[in-house]
Scaffold this active site. Structure first.
Site, PDB file in Angstrom:
ATOM      1  N   GLU A   1      99.500 -27.889-138.693  1.00 24.09           N
ATOM      2  CA  GLU A   1     100.781 -27.396-139.101  1.00 24.09           C
ATOM      3  C   GLU A   1     101.811 -27.621-138.899  1.00 24.09           C
ATOM      4  OE1 GLU A   1      97.541 -25.524-136.135  1.00 24.09           O
ATOM      5  OE2 GLU A   1      97.913 -28.075-136.607  1.00 24.09           O
TER       6      GLU A   1
ATOM      7  N   CYS B   1     101.485 -27.412-131.908  1.00 28.45           N
ATOM      8  CA  CYS B   1     101.754 -26.740-133.023  1.00 28.45           C
ATOM      9  C   CYS B   1     102.190 -25.310-132.696  1.00 28.45           C
ATOM     10  CB  CYS B   1     100.555 -26.350-133.587  1.00 28.45           C
ATOM     11  SG  CYS B   1      99.691 -28.092-133.980  1.00 28.45           S
TER      12      CYS B   1
ATOM     13  N   ALA C   1      66.751 -43.156-145.712  1.00 33.94           N
ATOM     14  CA  ALA C   1      66.206 -43.369-147.100  1.00 33.94           C
ATOM     15  C   ALA C   1      64.833 -43.351-147.112  1.00 33.94           C
ATOM     16  CB  ALA C   1      67.146 -44.116-148.074  1.00 33.94           C
TER      17      ALA C   1
ATOM     18  N   TRP D   1      66.048 -50.880-153.009  1.00 30.35           N
ATOM     19  CA  TRP D   1      66.956 -49.856-152.818  1.00 30.35           C
ATOM     20  C   TRP D   1      65.875 -48.624-152.986  1.00 30.35           C
ATOM     21  CZ3 TRP D   1      70.630 -50.303-150.430  1.00 30.35           C
ATOM     22  CH2 TRP D   1      71.956 -51.143-150.321  1.00 30.35           C
TER      23      TRP D   1
ATOM     24  N   THR E   1      65.210 -53.825-138.249  1.00 32.69           N
ATOM     25  CA  THR E   1      65.726 -53.730-139.840  1.00 32.69           C
ATOM     26  C   THR E   1      67.297 -54.315-139.969  1.00 32.69           C
ATOM     27  OG1 THR E   1      66.249 -51.229-139.436  1.00 32.69           O
ATOM     28  CG2 THR E   1      67.734 -51.692-141.424  1.00 32.69           C
TER      29      THR E   1
ATOM     30  N   LEU F   1      63.001 -46.864-134.511  1.00 36.24           N
ATOM     31  CA  LEU F   1      64.088 -45.659-133.280  1.00 36.24           C
ATOM     32  C   LEU F   1      64.430 -44.994-134.050  1.00 36.24           C
ATOM     33  CD1 LEU F   1      67.544 -46.308-132.104  1.00 36.24           C
ATOM     34  CD2 LEU F   1      67.722 -47.086-134.739  1.00 36.24           C
TER      35      LEU F   1
END
Length: 342
Positions: A51, A88, A158, A174, A200, A276
């Site tokens: 603001e 504000c 993924a 990938w 990982t 995990l």
């Protein structure tokens, strides 16, 4: 028109994505007679709130007189307390703005509803909520942290269409395409901390930082492991060395979240691997899942699954998902949802 201007305020708020923590993302637009006088957004903690940023821009542009009788659209209820900056509400009243249209109410006990009361007492009209779901969404990390003093936890994976994240040997790069990987970079940008399992680290040697984004902000890295991890790994050689997490049980996980929450970490991104994911889901600490699904079938009984852990004996043990959304990322599909714990 309310939704049009509020959407512009939301777009402004997201210009500072990842940089405002532990403060919320907030955007504002000042409108008069169907024209934008000025807009603004909160850029980082300690700087002008949205603001004030918009009001200051209007004054710098020589449009201060137009502020009187204008309407300000703001994604979050204006604050009314002194902190690193002035309230504000004071700036709105001083500028002569006659109406506030808001996206959502601030759940912070110091502010909730009080900002509106101050403005109403000063004769400022209040209207809202407008695009409330969208305004709550952009600050879901902040609200969880304010309400529970613990970070919002996202589990990201993924995987292939058949639920595999790596081959038996651990090869995973990938699985998804460049568009999906860029979405992950934006997700990292928005999170205060990131965590992966030690396996990982051994297999992929990730840096766990933000790439491909202008003005990146890197999350604090954590490694989930029971044992000490040593070696020439990228995440251990960075200036801000990774920290370790040894949580296994629900009690241990919650103690860990409370500890990092006390350090103003409002969000934690879990990026794998399967054990995990299993531990975090079993402990009931995951607030949101984001699974990127590639149009590939890997197969293999020993290929690594996105969620490992003990074998369930019944489908009743499955975790149902709610608030499911999907998004196309190149050839991949992103599924976003919230776990429903029994």
């Amino acid at each position: 028109m309310h939704e049009k201007w509020m959407q512009l305020a939301i777009d402004n708020a997201l210009k500072a994505w990842g940089h405002t923590s532990p403060n919320p993302h907030v955007g504002a637009v000042i409108v008069k007679d169907g024209e934008v006088i000025a807009d603004g957004w909160h850029k980082k903690a300690g700087t002008h709130h949205a603001e004030k940023d918009a009001i200051a821009k209007a004054r710098e542009a020589g449009r201060e007189d137009e502020l009187y009788g204008s309407t300000i659209y703001v994604t979050l209820e204006p604050c009314c307390t002194y902190g690193r900056t002035e309230p504000c509400t004071e700036w709105i009243m001083e500028a002569g703005i006659s109406k506030v249209v808001y996206g959502c109410t601030d759940t912070n006990p110091e502010h909730a509803g009080r900002g509106f009361n101050y403005l109403l007492q000063a004769g400022v009209e209040i209207e809202g909520p407008i695009l409330e779901e969208e305004c709550l969404e952009i600050n879901r990390f902040f609200f969880k942290w304010i309400d529970e003093q613990k970070p919002y936890v996202i589990l990201k994976m993924a995987q292939t269409l058949d639920g595999k994240i790596a081959t038996e040997s651990g090869q995973s790069q990938w699985i998804t395409g460049p568009e999906a990987r860029f979405e992950v970079q934006k997700l990292r940008q928005g999170c205060d901390a990131i965590m992966v399992g030690a396996e990982t680290i051994r297999q992929d040697n990730p840096s766990l930082n933000v790439r491909e984004i202008e003005n990146p902000r890197h999350p604090l890295p954590f490694i989930w492991t029971r044992n000490k991890l040593e070696g020439d790994y990228k995440v251990l050689s960075q200036d801000n060395k990774a920290e370790f997490c040894h949580a296994q049980s629900e009690e241990e996980w919650n103690a860990f979240l409370e500890e990092i929450g006390s350090r103003e970490i409002t969000s934690l991104l879990l990026e794998g691997g399967g054990w995990l994911a299993s531990s975090a889901l079993s402990a009931g600490i995951v607030d949101e899942v984001q699974f990127f699904i590639a149009p590939k079938i890997l197969g293999g009984e020993s290929s690594r699954s996105s969620v490992s852990g003990p074998n369930p004996l019944s489908l009743d043990e499955a975790i149902d998902l709610d608030s499911v959304k999907t998004k196309v990322c190149g050839k991949d599909i992103l599924v976003i949802a919230k776990p429903k714990y029994k």
